[in-house]
Write an enzyme that holds these catalytic residues in place. Structure first.
Site, short mmCIF file in Angstrom:
data_model
loop_
_atom_site.label_atom_id
_atom_site.label_comp_id
_atom_site.label_asym_id
_atom_site.label_seq_id
_atom_site.Cartn_x
_atom_site.Cartn_y
_atom_site.Cartn_z
N LYS A 192 57.90 20.62 50.67
CA LYS A 192 57.47 20.42 49.27
C LYS A 192 57.86 21.62 48.42
CE LYS A 192 53.04 21.37 48.03
NZ LYS A 192 52.89 22.27 46.89
N ASN A 193 57.59 22.82 48.93
CA ASN A 193 57.76 24.01 48.08
C ASN A 193 59.21 24.48 47.97
OD1 ASN A 193 55.09 23.83 47.56
ND2 ASN A 193 54.47 25.45 48.98
N CYS B 162 46.52 24.04 42.39
CA CYS B 162 45.30 24.23 43.17
C CYS B 162 44.47 25.37 42.58
CB CYS B 162 45.64 24.58 44.62
SG CYS B 162 46.40 23.22 45.48
N ARG C 214 45.43 32.31 38.41
CA ARG C 214 46.82 32.21 38.88
C ARG C 214 47.71 32.63 37.72
NH1 ARG C 214 47.80 26.94 42.59
NH2 ARG C 214 49.63 28.14 43.23
N ASP D 212 49.07 29.38 53.07
CA ASP D 212 48.90 27.92 53.03
C ASP D 212 48.46 27.35 54.36
OD1 ASP D 212 51.63 27.39 50.67
OD2 ASP D 212 49.57 28.09 50.42
N ARG E 271 49.33 15.01 47.68
CA ARG E 271 50.31 15.80 46.91
C ARG E 271 51.33 16.43 47.84
NH1 ARG E 271 47.85 20.44 44.34
NH2 ARG E 271 50.07 20.88 44.10
C1 EPZ Z 1 53.51 29.24 45.76
O1 EPZ Z 1 52.59 29.36 44.69
C2 EPZ Z 1 53.14 27.96 46.50
N1 EPZ Z 1 53.26 26.83 45.60
C3 EPZ Z 1 51.71 28.06 47.03
O2 EPZ Z 1 51.51 26.93 47.86
C4 EPZ Z 1 51.56 29.30 47.90
O3 EPZ Z 1 50.20 29.46 48.23
C5 EPZ Z 1 52.07 30.54 47.17
O4 EPZ Z 1 53.40 30.33 46.68
C6 EPZ Z 1 52.10 31.77 48.09
O5 EPZ Z 1 52.95 31.51 49.17
C7 EPZ Z 1 54.49 26.32 45.39
O6 EPZ Z 1 55.49 26.80 45.91
C8 EPZ Z 1 54.57 25.11 44.49
P1 EPZ Z 1 52.80 33.26 44.03
P2 EPZ Z 1 52.87 30.46 43.53
O7 EPZ Z 1 53.41 33.39 42.68
O8 EPZ Z 1 54.34 30.59 43.36
C9 EPZ Z 1 50.03 36.66 42.16
C10 EPZ Z 1 50.68 24.86 48.52
O9 EPZ Z 1 49.67 24.70 49.22
N2 EPZ Z 1 50.85 36.50 40.94
O10 EPZ Z 1 53.59 33.61 45.24
O11 EPZ Z 1 52.03 30.09 42.38
C11 EPZ Z 1 49.13 35.44 42.40
O12 EPZ Z 1 47.92 35.56 41.68
C12 EPZ Z 1 50.64 25.88 47.41
O13 EPZ Z 1 51.76 24.29 48.71
C13 EPZ Z 1 50.66 37.39 39.90
O14 EPZ Z 1 49.84 38.30 39.96
O15 EPZ Z 1 52.29 31.76 44.23
C14 EPZ Z 1 48.91 35.52 43.89
O16 EPZ Z 1 47.88 36.43 44.16
C15 EPZ Z 1 49.25 26.35 47.12
N3 EPZ Z 1 51.43 37.25 38.78
C16 EPZ Z 1 50.23 36.09 44.42
O17 EPZ Z 1 50.88 36.69 43.30
C17 EPZ Z 1 52.38 36.27 38.67
O18 EPZ Z 1 53.05 36.21 37.63
C18 EPZ Z 1 51.17 35.04 45.01
O19 EPZ Z 1 51.41 34.05 44.02
C19 EPZ Z 1 52.54 35.36 39.74
C20 EPZ Z 1 51.77 35.50 40.88
#
Ligand code: EPZ
Length: 430
Positions: free
Chosen positions: A22-23, A117, A122, A307, A399
């Site tokens: 998916k991702n 989610c 976020r 995840d 999803r």
């Molecule tokens: C992706 O979300 C995945 N979603 C998530 O999977 C997954 O949990 C996550 O990566 C971490 O691996 C998709 O790929 C669609 P991040 P994303 O940006 O990109 C902080 C699932 O179950 N952050 O890597 O939104 C954030 O708060 C989903 O498939 C900032 O601070 O995650 C978090 O603590 C749930 N500023 C950390 O980074 C930003 O601008 C990781 O977030 C962006 C993120």
């Protein structure tokens, strides 16, 4: 409203085939906005997030032909910048990849502030930092994120990520792939789906090196051409079924996987006393008695995946002794523990840490899926608990998990999807 009814307490056996990731599928679908001409995307998981992404692209003007359940042809030649439907986009976090792709193609972009989610805050500050470093002006106006680089154009930059973020790494890659010069992303996310996107873009004629390491270099090119591309297998779906096997003490083969992507999951299961046999494109889970307690900390790849947090927690609930599960990525990812406690689990949560005291067995109950991966964890918990468990809010699960009911039924699980009215009549839940 539909829900799942599971009669647990029985072992599984046989083999489950994993679908496309998916991702990886979501960023690759939105990346087609950058491509002049037709792309054929194969091994797409037929899940509702992919359907939503295709609906958004279609509403923007993309021409989409479903070749079969897992293959589409897509041509975005005539899409209109800034036309992603607000209500569709706001419900799915990955819709914010429209920003990077539109910026890369049109030098401007507009999309709804992302949903997704609920793990607490976020933010998207790192996405904004990346777009601004490339020369775009970014603003949030009535629920939309707007980016504009029409005057300055997009120029290469050296961008150091303050946190390791999959989404921002991907979005900056999308914006930079046709920018002038070489952009360097440091402290980049190394997830396999980041690599899959880079491989897709390079197949279209991009010039990206270093994906999968923490330094990614993107040399801007003038144009990207259409390509046929197959999405990598879903390591989280694979890990989920591995955990289901371990939790139910079942010998189960999970096929269509890349074992290397599962290394941290395999290592933890082996640490708990589970046998794992690795083959070229499959893994076999071999239970050896009661699960041993372990400590787990979720981290960006190649660490133990966030995840897999909820699914691993179910195993810790059944392990022999006390375990500590620490969430290293999200602030609020433990909401699901309240549902496990309804099933007799012994879990104490303090911020990003859960202390889990193993119990002999979980008990059937009415529970709900609080998010995508938590929902999958509830299915695993229900498979271990003797009696009938009812799981509501299953739209979360659908999803990200294709045909989870059919796949589990094929290995002997007593699991069915019913409407709530039926459950009222027949449910016999302790
Ligand atoms: C992706 O979300 C995945 N979603 C998530 O999977 C997954 O949990 C996550 O990566 C971490 O691996 C998709 O790929 C669609 P991040 P994303 O940006 O990109 C902080 C699932 O179950 N952050 O890597 O939104 C954030 O708060 C989903 O498939 C900032 O601070 O995650 C978090 O603590 C749930 N500023 C950390 O980074 C930003 O601008 C990781 O977030 C962006 C993120």
């Amino acid at each position: 409203m539909d829900c799942l009814v599971v009669n647990g307490g029985k072992p599984l056996s046989g083999s489950i085939t994993v679908g496309g990731m998916k991702n990886a599928a979501l960023p690759i679908l939105f990346a087609t906005i950058l491509v002049e001409g037709k792309c054929v995307i194969e091994n797409l998981p037929p899940i509702s997030d992919v359907t939503t992404a295709l609906e958004i692209l279609q509403a923007m003007g993309a021409k989409i032909h479903m070749v079969n359940k897992t293959t589409i042809e897509i041509d975005t030649t005539v899409i209109r910048c800034g036309s992603a439907p607000y209500d569709l986009a706001r419900n799915m976090r990955a819709s914010y990849y429209v920003l990077g792709a539109e910026l890369g193609r049109f030098r401007q972009a507009s999309a709804a502030c992302p949903g997704g989610c609920d793990f607490g805050v976020r933010p998207i500050d790192q996405h904004v930092k990346g777009f601004e470093s490339l020369g775009a002006k970014v603003s949030v106006v009535s629920g939309y994120v707007r980016c504009d680089a029409t005057e300055s154009g997009l120029k290469a930059a050296n961008i150091y990520m303050d946190v390791v973020t999959v989404g921002a790494t991907i979005n900056i890659m999308l914006a930079a792939v046709k920018a002038q010069g070489q952009t360097v992303i440091e402290n980049a996310a190394k997830e396999p789906h980041v690599v899959d996107l880079a491989n897709f873009l390079n197949a279209c004629g991009a010039n990206i090196v270093g994906a999968g390491t923490d330094i990614i270099k993107i040399k801007g090119v003038d144009a990207l051409h259409g390509v046929t591309y197959a999405i990598i297998p879903d390591m989280i779906e694979a890990g989920t079924y591995m955990m289901a096997a371990a939790a139910t003490g079942s010998r189960l083969t999970v096929s269509n996987v890349i074992p290397k992507h599962l290394e941290s999951i395999t290592a933890k299961l082996e640490e708990m006393g589970v046998g794992i046999e690795e083959h070229d494109e499959s893994v076999t889970v071999i239970p050896h008695g009661r699960l041993g307690r372990v400590n787990v900390k979720t981290l960006p790849y190649p660490g133990f995946p966030t995840d897999m947090n909820p699914q691993m927690c179910v195993l810790l609930c059944l392990a022999d002794g006390m375990s500590i599960l620490t969430e290293g990525v999200w602030d609020g990812r433990f909401k699901y523990t309240e549902e496990l406690i309804r099933m007799g689990a012994s879990i104490k949560v303090d911020g990003r840490t859960a202390i889990v005291e193993g119990v002999e067995t979980l008990r059937s109950a009415h529970v709900r899926a609080v998010d995508l991966r938590a929902g999958a964890a509830m299915v695993i918990a229900a498979l271990t608990a003797p009696g009938e468990t009812v799981i509501s809010d299953i739209y979360h699960i659908e999803r990200g998990y294709e045909c989870i009911v059919e796949k589990l039924q094929s290995v002997g699980a007593d699991i069915h999807r019913v409407t709530m009215a039926d459950v009222g009549a027949s449910a016999n839940v302790s």
